[in-house]
Design a protein around this motif. Structure first.
Motif, PDB file in Angstrom:
ATOM      1  N   ASN A 192      -0.727   8.574   1.569  1.00  0.00           N
ATOM      2  CA  ASN A 192       0.478   8.444   2.384  1.00  0.00           C
ATOM      3  C   ASN A 192       1.521   7.597   1.676  1.00  0.00           C
ATOM      4  O   ASN A 192       1.180   6.591   1.057  1.00  0.00           O
ATOM      5  CB  ASN A 192       0.171   7.757   3.724  1.00  0.00           C
ATOM      6  CG  ASN A 192      -1.004   8.360   4.453  1.00  0.00           C
ATOM      7  OD1 ASN A 192      -2.049   7.751   4.561  1.00  0.00           O
ATOM      8  ND2 ASN A 192      -0.830   9.558   4.955  1.00  0.00           N
ATOM      9  N   GLY A 193       2.770   7.998   1.760  1.00  0.00           N
ATOM     10  CA  GLY A 193       3.874   7.192   1.243  1.00  0.00           C
ATOM     11  C   GLY A 193       4.827   6.843   2.366  1.00  0.00           C
ATOM     12  O   GLY A 193       5.248   7.723   3.132  1.00  0.00           O
ATOM     13  N   GLY A 194       5.168   5.569   2.494  1.00  0.00           N
ATOM     14  CA  GLY A 194       6.043   5.150   3.584  1.00  0.00           C
ATOM     15  C   GLY A 194       7.216   4.325   3.095  1.00  0.00           C
ATOM     16  O   GLY A 194       7.263   3.892   1.945  1.00  0.00           O
ATOM     17  N   PHE A 195       8.191   4.094   3.984  1.00  0.00           N
ATOM     18  CA  PHE A 195       9.355   3.280   3.641  1.00  0.00           C
ATOM     19  C   PHE A 195       9.865   2.542   4.872  1.00  0.00           C
ATOM     20  O   PHE A 195       9.532   2.876   6.018  1.00  0.00           O
ATOM     21  CB  PHE A 195      10.492   4.151   3.068  1.00  0.00           C
ATOM     22  CG  PHE A 195      11.255   4.929   4.122  1.00  0.00           C
ATOM     23  CD1 PHE A 195      12.308   4.349   4.810  1.00  0.00           C
ATOM     24  CD2 PHE A 195      10.917   6.235   4.417  1.00  0.00           C
ATOM     25  CE1 PHE A 195      13.001   5.052   5.788  1.00  0.00           C
ATOM     26  CE2 PHE A 195      11.599   6.945   5.389  1.00  0.00           C
ATOM     27  CZ  PHE A 195      12.648   6.351   6.074  1.00  0.00           C
ATOM     28  N   GLY A 196      10.681   1.538   4.620  1.00  0.00           N
ATOM     29  CA  GLY A 196      11.465   0.880   5.647  1.00  0.00           C
ATOM     30  C   GLY A 196      12.869   0.697   5.113  1.00  0.00           C
ATOM     31  O   GLY A 196      13.055   0.468   3.912  1.00  0.00           O
TER      32      GLY A 196
END
Length: 264
Positions: A192-196
């Motif tokens: 999984n790749g996430g961001f904010g």
């Protein structure tokens, strides 16, 4: 179904690579949402005020209503579902803790909502907002038995898309990025790749949200179009029509009977 098959249940199709029964992503959310670029767009009102969440709800609903008047028939139902959702979100009383909300939107919707948030922040109508999304999205996850299960060109067993997203998001303006393993389906089964992204009402924030959110979604649509998914091919063609600077190689679709005959 994956775990049932591993336990010996007779649920695989004749090719032994797919399940005999329709599945949540492969046959429903994949072609209806992800291939068109629709996925879970999240935001958190950092002020912690109910008033700010109410204002962002209205902003999001107004943006989606405007888009619905000019969008093609292929995505009208997706827009209407999310207009209904955000219109009734407050009365459903789902907020626990932080003042956060989520809805499904494509790149145009996410960018439009985020820009409207940033303008409201600049005017002092609301406090800063942090954007994010679920891993369960168009391009943030490589999960061959869930999020990428309807990518049928053989590449669903690679972890390139999530990593590309994290790297691409990082230098296009994300406030932070992260890579995870195991989200939703267990360790070793998914990347999984996430961001904010923090919106503070500045012009720089406006530039960052445009660059990053556009890539975050279109990266996944491109990958899905290369797999031959007709909905994704439609979506990436539409993105290129709307954004002349975007140039994505389109797939050359072969006759499946000819392809299969080669391996017989």
């Amino acid at each position: 179904m994956l775990e049932a098959s591993r336990a010996g249940a007779d649920i695989l199709s004749e090719n032994k690579n797919e399940f005999r029964y329709p599945s949540y992503i492969q046959d429903i959310v994949g072609p209806i949402c992800f291939d068109y670029g629709f996925g879970p767009f999240r935001w958190v009102c950092t002020s912690g005020k109910d008033k700010d969440l109410d204002i962002t709800d209205k902003i999001a609903m107004d943006v989606l209503n405007r888009l619905a008047t000019q969008s093609p028939p292929e995505i009208q139902l997706q827009l209407q579902d999310n207009i209904t959702w955000i219109k009734n979100a407050k009365r459903n009383n789902l907020v626990v803790g932080s003042k956060a909300r989520i809805l499904y939107a494509d790149a145009e919707g996410r960018i439009g909502i985020a820009r409207a948030f940033n303008k409201a922040i600049a005017k002092g109508l609301i406090g800063p907002v942090v954007l994010g999304r679920d891993h369960h999205d168009v391009s943030g996850t490589d999960s061959p038995y869930r999020e990428t299960s309807n990518i049928k060109d053989g590449s669903k067993f690679t972890a390139d898309m999530a990593i590309q997203n994290v790297i691409g998001d990082s230098f296009r303006g994300a406030t932070w990025v992260s890579v995870h393993n195991g989200g939703g389906v267990g360790w070793g089964e998914v990347i999984n790749g996430g961001f904010g992204m923090l919106l503070d009402g500045t012009r720089k924030a406006d530039q960052r949200l445009q660059n990053m959110l556009f890539f975050d979604v279109t990266n996944g649509i491109s990958r899905r179009s290369w797999a031959g998914n007709k909905e994704a091919i439609f979506a990436i063609k539409r993105e290129m029509d709307q954004n002349p600077d975007l140039e994505v190689t389109l797939p050359n679709l072969a006759d499946e009977q000819i392809v299969h005959s080669i391996f017989l």
